[in-house]
Design an enzyme around this catalytic site. Sequence first.
Site, PDB file in Angstrom:
ATOM      1  CE  LYS A   1      -3.605  -0.273  17.255  1.00 19.01           C
ATOM      2  NZ  LYS A   1      -4.696   0.677  16.982  1.00 19.01           N
ATOM      3  CB  CYS A   2       3.944  -3.623  15.389  1.00 18.36           C
ATOM      4  SG  CYS A   2       5.368  -3.686  14.292  1.00 18.36           S
ATOM      5  N   GLY A   3       3.131  -5.617  12.954  1.00 19.63           N
ATOM      6  CA  GLY A   3       3.370  -6.935  12.373  1.00 19.63           C
ATOM      7  C   GLY A   3       4.513  -7.683  13.034  1.00 19.63           C
TER       8      GLY A   3
ATOM      9  CB  ALA B   1       2.941  -7.703  17.838  1.00 17.93           C
TER      10      ALA B   1
END
Length: 157
Positions: free
Chosen positions: A34-36, A38
């Site tokens: 869910k990280c930017g 990713a």
Amino acid sequence: MSIYDLNATTADGATYSLEKYQGHPIVIVNTATKCGLAPQFEILEKLYQQYGPQGLVVLGFPSNQFKQEVDDSQKAEEQCRLTYGVTFPMHEINDVNGPNTQPVFKYLKEAAGGTLGEAIKWNFTKFLISPDGKTVTRFAPQTSPLKMTEKIEEYLK
């Protein structure tokens, strides 16, 4: 101690020794679905597809220490595969900092020239390990995995 003395556990719960990768360059990255950052999964997968046949190993280690990962290792792996096409091995969710740091990350932080307590500051910190396991180079989260290409090619010669 070397990286080859350590064990890792895959998302499905199988534990193995990193010794099986001795003689290969290895990229180890702490991940979060869910990280930017990713979208780096896609670049890591491209590197794996391009250089894997020549011996490159890419290993993903999810962590929820930055509150950007699902809470189940198998769901994290499934999301990587379905959303980003990841085929490289994914591991169980672990801590990369603090008292419960996964031993692989304790080793990598120290071997890359940092002090024992040097924290991983964000998801997608990447470590490139030479085939002999002696050189560990750390790459910042925002650094594109493509910046490792020259070193990977050098290690594959």
